[in-house]
Design a protein around this motif. Structure first.
Motif, PDB file in Angstrom:
ATOM      1  N   TYR A 126      -6.109  15.106  39.173  1.00 27.85           N
ATOM      2  CA  TYR A 126      -7.548  15.307  39.150  1.00 27.85           C
ATOM      3  C   TYR A 126      -8.318  14.002  38.967  1.00 27.85           C
ATOM      4  CZ  TYR A 126      -6.433  15.914  34.116  1.00 27.85           C
ATOM      5  OH  TYR A 126      -5.940  15.798  32.827  1.00 27.85           O
ATOM      6  N   SER A 127      -7.774  13.054  38.221  1.00 27.15           N
ATOM      7  CA  SER A 127      -8.514  11.807  38.021  1.00 27.15           C
ATOM      8  C   SER A 127      -8.513  10.916  39.263  1.00 27.15           C
ATOM      9  CB  SER A 127      -7.947  11.043  36.819  1.00 27.15           C
ATOM     10  OG  SER A 127      -8.341  11.665  35.616  1.00 27.15           O
ATOM     11  N   ILE A 128      -7.405  10.896  40.017  1.00 24.65           N
ATOM     12  CA  ILE A 128      -7.413  10.093  41.247  1.00 24.65           C
ATOM     13  C   ILE A 128      -8.400  10.659  42.265  1.00 24.65           C
ATOM     14  CG2 ILE A 128      -6.048   9.320  43.229  1.00 24.65           C
ATOM     15  CD1 ILE A 128      -3.687   8.939  41.389  1.00 24.65           C
ATOM     16  N   PRO A 129      -8.386  11.977  42.568  1.00 24.87           N
ATOM     17  CA  PRO A 129      -9.396  12.489  43.494  1.00 24.87           C
ATOM     18  C   PRO A 129     -10.831  12.219  43.030  1.00 24.87           C
ATOM     19  CG  PRO A 129      -7.631  14.084  43.263  1.00 24.87           C
ATOM     20  CD  PRO A 129      -7.376  13.003  42.248  1.00 24.87           C
ATOM     21  N   GLU A 130     -11.082  12.387  41.725  1.00 25.61           N
ATOM     22  CA  GLU A 130     -12.431  12.099  41.217  1.00 25.61           C
ATOM     23  C   GLU A 130     -12.795  10.638  41.430  1.00 25.61           C
ATOM     24  OE1 GLU A 130     -13.844  15.033  37.705  1.00 25.61           O
ATOM     25  OE2 GLU A 130     -12.294  13.597  37.124  1.00 25.61           O
ATOM     26  N   ALA A 131     -11.845   9.737  41.179  1.00 25.91           N
ATOM     27  CA  ALA A 131     -12.116   8.311  41.357  1.00 25.91           C
ATOM     28  C   ALA A 131     -12.366   7.962  42.817  1.00 25.91           C
ATOM     29  CB  ALA A 131     -10.953   7.485  40.813  1.00 25.91           C
ATOM     30  N   LEU A 132     -11.797   8.759  43.722  1.00 20.36           N
ATOM     31  CA  LEU A 132     -12.008   8.534  45.158  1.00 20.36           C
ATOM     32  C   LEU A 132     -13.299   9.163  45.661  1.00 20.36           C
ATOM     33  CD1 LEU A 132      -8.336   9.159  46.340  1.00 20.36           C
ATOM     34  CD2 LEU A 132      -9.536   6.966  46.330  1.00 20.36           C
ATOM     35  N   GLY A 133     -14.035   9.789  44.750  1.00 17.62           N
ATOM     36  CA  GLY A 133     -15.335  10.349  45.113  1.00 17.62           C
ATOM     37  C   GLY A 133     -15.317  11.814  45.474  1.00 17.62           C
ATOM     38  N   ALA A 134     -14.229  12.510  45.173  1.00 14.21           N
ATOM     39  CA  ALA A 134     -14.147  13.939  45.492  1.00 14.21           C
ATOM     40  C   ALA A 134     -14.969  14.762  44.514  1.00 14.21           C
ATOM     41  CB  ALA A 134     -12.693  14.404  45.452  1.00 14.21           C
TER      42      ALA A 134
END
Length: 381
Positions: A126-134
């Protein structure tokens, strides 16, 4: 107070579990936060293979070049053999499952994409997708339903989604989705034209026979799965993982991988191949350990009125809900400082009032750690 200097450089949340583990593993005496099945030595693994002398000769003759960039054909063929429908060209070898997960999210997710993440879960998902702007849409497993997944809630969240992300077997709860539930998830993804990202690093450790559950890679052409030699195969030190499934995603992952991993170590590739040639023997060992150790944990919990849990169906971890009047970080710090026992705070997964235990290491270590934990909990009554 913890430093916040990282904010100047990064737009991703600190990895709560890994930050805790990095510090605690150097200070504990009894590690009940470990999530791998009790690690094999190189000698143990070669003894299981029955090819010890031959393998040492093969290693000695190995020229330390880059080798095959996607992973050796030998290794990719063996990994494909862990599934019922995959070919070697549907497998890409990575630097552990952590590398695999990071690459998959980077290849798929774009700013503004909707990502449905089944929680609690490993923070990469969840943190990687959020960091990618998801735009993240969390769907929480329900503790009062045995950490079950509400498929109706998942279907509603998946409307317009780019990706559905899940871990099966689940970390940290040990919950296991049935093949029927996986097929329903595949149908939801097909209906929404979404991709499924399934972290399956604990596959092969089911408590019930036959021990290995279905993989989404065999159930959906819209699924990409990640795995590794670390958890069920007891060989975390090899740092070998993989991405398997849809060729279109693998092509994108490979492009991203060229900028990061290039290739894994030839020695790691060779040893992983030797291990997977006796995969069933290693998994049988892992299932014996996880089943015997879970019985130890079960007995300890049955003898207490201040700790409870949903008994895991698979994997190596469980969330223990406790009644002591401390937050999970405070309780874990007390256990570490007073008894040298390391757990993982449930708050690191967004589930306060729990601690995660890894129960698949040495049985004597587990028993001693639980005894000391009980004494600390008794002192807090």
């Amino acid at each position: 107070m913890a430093s916040t200097a990282w904010r100047e450089f990064m737009e991703i949340q600190p990895f709560a579990v890994e930050r805790w583990m990095n510090d605690g593993e150097t200070r504990c005496r009894l590690n009940l936060a470990e999530t791998c099945v009790s690690s094999l030595s190189v000698g143990d693994m070669l003894a299981l293979s029955g090819r010890g002398r031959e393998m040492w000769e093969e290693i000695a003759a190995l020229r330390l070049t880059y080798g095959e960039i996607p992973g050796s054909l030998r290794l990719r063929t063996l990994i494909a053999g862990l599934y019922s429908s995959l070919a070697p060209d549907q497998v890409l070898v990575t630097h552990g499952a952590a590398g695999a997960n990071s690459l998959v999210h980077s290849a798929i997710v774009h700013p503004g994409d909707v990502v449905v993440s089944v929680l609690p879960a490993y923070q990469q998902h969840y943190s990687i997708p959020e960091a990618l702007g998801a735009v993240l849409r969390p769907v929480w497993l329900r503790e009062n339903e045995g950490w079950g997944l509400d498929l109706g809630e998942l279907a509603a969240a998946a409307v317009g989604a780019k990706t559905i992300v899940l871990t099966n077997p689940n970390n940290p709860t040990g919950a296991l989705l049935s093949e029927g539930e996986l097929r329903e998830i595949a149908a939801i993804a097909e209906r929404e034209n979404a991709w499924i990202v399934a972290d399956e690093v604990y596959r092969g450790t089911n408590q019930a026979a036959p021990g290995v559950g279905a993989s989404l890679a065999d159930l959906s052409e819209r699924a990409v799965v990640t795995g590794s030699m670390s958890k069920a195969f007891s060989l975390a030190g090899l740092r070998v993982g993989w991405v398997a499934g849809a060729r279109s995603i693998l092509e994108a992952v490979e492009i991203h991988r060229d900028y990061t991993t290039i290739s894994v170590s030839l020695i790691d590739d060779l040893l992983a191949s030797a291990a997977l040639e006796v995969a069933e023997a290693i998994l049988e060992r892992s299932r014996r350990i996880t089943r015997e150790n879970l019985a130890i944990l079960d007995a300890w919990i049955s003898g207490r009125d201040d700790v409870d849990y949903v008994r895991p169906a698979s994997g190596t971890t469980a969330l223990l809900r406790y009644s002591a009047g401390l937050g999970s970080y405070d309780l874990c710090s007390r256990l570490l400082d007073s008894a040298g026992v390391l757990f993982t705070p449930g708050a690191a997964f967004g589930v306060e009032g729990t601690i995660r235990i890894g129960y698949a290491d040495d049985a004597a270590l587990l028993s001693e750690g639980l005894t000391l934990t009980g004494r600390i909990l008794d002192s807090l009554r």
